[in-house]
Design a protein around this motif. Sequence first.
Motif, PDB file in Angstrom:
ATOM      1  N   THR A 146      43.841   7.420 113.102  1.00 46.99           N
ATOM      2  CA  THR A 146      43.666   6.623 114.321  1.00 46.99           C
ATOM      3  C   THR A 146      43.772   5.140 113.992  1.00 46.99           C
ATOM      4  O   THR A 146      43.597   4.735 112.835  1.00 46.99           O
ATOM      5  CB  THR A 146      42.280   6.899 114.933  1.00 46.99           C
ATOM      6  N   PRO A 147      44.064   4.299 114.986  1.00 48.93           N
ATOM      7  CA  PRO A 147      44.117   2.853 114.750  1.00 48.93           C
ATOM      8  C   PRO A 147      42.776   2.323 114.261  1.00 48.93           C
ATOM      9  O   PRO A 147      41.725   2.944 114.457  1.00 48.93           O
ATOM     10  CB  PRO A 147      44.477   2.284 116.126  1.00 48.93           C
ATOM     11  N   ILE A 148      42.806   1.171 113.633  1.00 48.31           N
ATOM     12  CA  ILE A 148      41.605   0.551 113.089  1.00 48.31           C
ATOM     13  C   ILE A 148      40.592   0.301 114.208  1.00 48.31           C
ATOM     14  O   ILE A 148      40.931  -0.254 115.253  1.00 48.31           O
ATOM     15  CB  ILE A 148      41.954  -0.776 112.388  1.00 48.31           C
ATOM     16  N   GLY A 149      39.356   0.727 113.993  1.00 48.49           N
ATOM     17  CA  GLY A 149      38.290   0.523 114.966  1.00 48.49           C
ATOM     18  C   GLY A 149      38.108   1.658 115.946  1.00 48.49           C
ATOM     19  O   GLY A 149      37.087   1.736 116.627  1.00 48.49           O
ATOM     20  N   ALA A 150      39.080   2.569 116.028  1.00 47.79           N
ATOM     21  CA  ALA A 150      38.983   3.694 116.965  1.00 47.79           C
ATOM     22  C   ALA A 150      38.204   4.836 116.328  1.00 47.79           C
ATOM     23  O   ALA A 150      38.134   4.971 115.100  1.00 47.79           O
ATOM     24  CB  ALA A 150      40.381   4.168 117.363  1.00 47.79           C
ATOM     25  N   ASP A 151      37.597   5.679 117.174  1.00 45.72           N
ATOM     26  CA  ASP A 151      36.876   6.845 116.678  1.00 45.72           C
ATOM     27  C   ASP A 151      37.852   7.853 116.085  1.00 45.72           C
ATOM     28  O   ASP A 151      38.999   7.985 116.547  1.00 45.72           O
ATOM     29  CB  ASP A 151      36.085   7.508 117.809  1.00 45.72           C
ATOM     30  N   LEU A 152      37.394   8.575 115.069  1.00 43.86           N
ATOM     31  CA  LEU A 152      38.237   9.578 114.428  1.00 43.86           C
ATOM     32  C   LEU A 152      38.383  10.798 115.329  1.00 43.86           C
ATOM     33  O   LEU A 152      37.388  11.400 115.731  1.00 43.86           O
ATOM     34  CB  LEU A 152      37.645   9.999 113.092  1.00 43.86           C
ATOM     35  N   ASP A 153      39.606  11.147 115.658  1.00 45.28           N
ATOM     36  CA  ASP A 153      39.852  12.376 116.396  1.00 45.28           C
ATOM     37  C   ASP A 153      40.205  13.485 115.405  1.00 45.28           C
ATOM     38  O   ASP A 153      40.141  13.299 114.187  1.00 45.28           O
ATOM     39  CB  ASP A 153      40.962  12.176 117.437  1.00 45.28           C
ATOM     40  N   LEU A 154      40.573  14.653 115.929  1.00 45.13           N
ATOM     41  CA  LEU A 154      40.859  15.788 115.061  1.00 45.13           C
ATOM     42  C   LEU A 154      42.024  15.490 114.123  1.00 45.13           C
ATOM     43  O   LEU A 154      41.977  15.811 112.919  1.00 45.13           O
ATOM     44  CB  LEU A 154      41.172  17.025 115.901  1.00 45.13           C
ATOM     45  N   ALA A 155      43.072  14.867 114.655  1.00 40.45           N
ATOM     46  CA  ALA A 155      44.236  14.546 113.826  1.00 40.45           C
ATOM     47  C   ALA A 155      43.858  13.605 112.689  1.00 40.45           C
ATOM     48  O   ALA A 155      44.310  13.773 111.547  1.00 40.45           O
ATOM     49  CB  ALA A 155      45.335  13.920 114.686  1.00 40.45           C
ATOM     50  N   ALA A 156      43.016  12.620 112.988  1.00 45.27           N
ATOM     51  CA  ALA A 156      42.601  11.660 111.966  1.00 45.27           C
ATOM     52  C   ALA A 156      41.779  12.340 110.875  1.00 45.27           C
ATOM     53  O   ALA A 156      41.874  11.996 109.698  1.00 45.27           O
ATOM     54  CB  ALA A 156      41.805  10.526 112.600  1.00 45.27           C
ATOM     55  N   GLN A 157      40.951  13.317 111.277  1.00 45.06           N
ATOM     56  CA  GLN A 157      40.160  14.040 110.281  1.00 45.06           C
ATOM     57  C   GLN A 157      41.047  14.892 109.387  1.00 45.06           C
ATOM     58  O   GLN A 157      40.823  14.977 108.172  1.00 45.06           O
ATOM     59  CB  GLN A 157      39.117  14.899 110.990  1.00 45.06           C
ATOM     60  N   VAL A 158      42.070  15.525 109.993  1.00 41.20           N
ATOM     61  CA  VAL A 158      43.030  16.281 109.190  1.00 41.20           C
ATOM     62  C   VAL A 158      43.725  15.345 108.205  1.00 41.20           C
ATOM     63  O   VAL A 158      43.877  15.664 107.013  1.00 41.20           O
ATOM     64  CB  VAL A 158      44.063  16.981 110.091  1.00 41.20           C
ATOM     65  N   HIS A 159      44.140  14.185 108.702  1.00 37.16           N
ATOM     66  CA  HIS A 159      44.805  13.200 107.850  1.00 37.16           C
ATOM     67  C   HIS A 159      43.901  12.796 106.693  1.00 37.16           C
ATOM     68  O   HIS A 159      44.349  12.690 105.548  1.00 37.16           O
ATOM     69  CB  HIS A 159      45.181  11.965 108.678  1.00 37.16           C
ATOM     70  N   ARG A 160      42.638  12.580 106.970  1.00 36.34           N
ATOM     71  CA  ARG A 160      41.694  12.148 105.930  1.00 36.34           C
ATOM     72  C   ARG A 160      41.566  13.204 104.844  1.00 36.34           C
ATOM     73  O   ARG A 160      41.631  12.897 103.646  1.00 36.34           O
ATOM     74  CB  ARG A 160      40.331  11.861 106.548  1.00 36.34           C
ATOM     75  N   TYR A 161      41.387  14.461 105.246  1.00 35.33           N
ATOM     76  CA  TYR A 161      41.144  15.500 104.250  1.00 35.33           C
ATOM     77  C   TYR A 161      42.386  15.818 103.417  1.00 35.33           C
ATOM     78  O   TYR A 161      42.280  16.068 102.210  1.00 35.33           O
ATOM     79  CB  TYR A 161      40.608  16.762 104.928  1.00 35.33           C
ATOM     80  N   VAL A 162      43.552  15.792 104.050  1.00 32.96           N
ATOM     81  CA  VAL A 162      44.761  16.049 103.254  1.00 32.96           C
ATOM     82  C   VAL A 162      45.050  14.869 102.331  1.00 32.96           C
ATOM     83  O   VAL A 162      45.585  15.047 101.224  1.00 32.96           O
ATOM     84  CB  VAL A 162      45.979  16.369 104.147  1.00 32.96           C
ATOM     85  N   SER A 163      44.676  13.659 102.746  1.00 35.28           N
ATOM     86  CA  SER A 163      44.848  12.495 101.870  1.00 35.28           C
ATOM     87  C   SER A 163      43.945  12.611 100.649  1.00 35.28           C
ATOM     88  O   SER A 163      44.358  12.315  99.519  1.00 35.28           O
ATOM     89  CB  SER A 163      44.540  11.203 102.628  1.00 35.28           C
TER      90      SER A 163
END
Length: 228
Positions: free
Chosen positions: A102-119
């Motif tokens: 997600t953009p800087i400052g925005a809440d983490l959505d499901l896609a952002a959480q997936v991105h975080r864990y795969v990173s």
Amino acid sequence: MTAVKRLYPLLACASILFSVVAVGVGQFGPDPYLDPLNVTISEYAVSDRGGVTEVAMAVLGIGSLALLAGLRAAGAPVRGMPEWLLGVWSGALVVAALVPTTPIGADLDLAAQVHRYVSVAAFVSLPAAGALLVPRLGSDARWKPVARVVEWVALAGGFGLLAITYVAMPGDRVMIGLVERLLLGAEVTLLGVLAVWLARLAWRPSGRPTSAQGTNFLTYHRFIASRS
């Protein structure tokens, strides 16, 4: 079959070079107010309307798969856990490119959480693969010349993981962009060493041996012992 073996390292080297250049270019475009010392590459990517950074990540993932295929085709000692870890790195990069944060400052959505864990999976898997490869490369006459380089780069990646873990959690993200870029630099260097040496093995004249003579890189174990 020989032509295919020679193609894999070329694809790997080309993808690594393209990705490094593309990520570098992507750092200048998104927003003049973004500080690369405190903003991660993923956060830069979501602000990059041209998608250069995402393309670079995907190309690096695909190139890493080509490197893995080339290592297997050449009979490099990657079978087992190193092979799986290289596969995790490659797949995680492609997923991270396709599923942005997600953009800087925005809440983490499901896609952002997936991105975080795969990173996280990508960042952890490659230094681990490098560390497991070191003794295997050292015992293989064809790969022994680069075993010590891989050892040092894997060590740098390990320190990078410790640093980014601290920065991302108790360190309150201070200089997280710099730490992440240094970690990624160590990991891309590891890929580059393997890809360049694989290309050398694949393209050397037929019947010409690859000698490790004259190549005696200091291991970090010996380095630490010498300072004791």
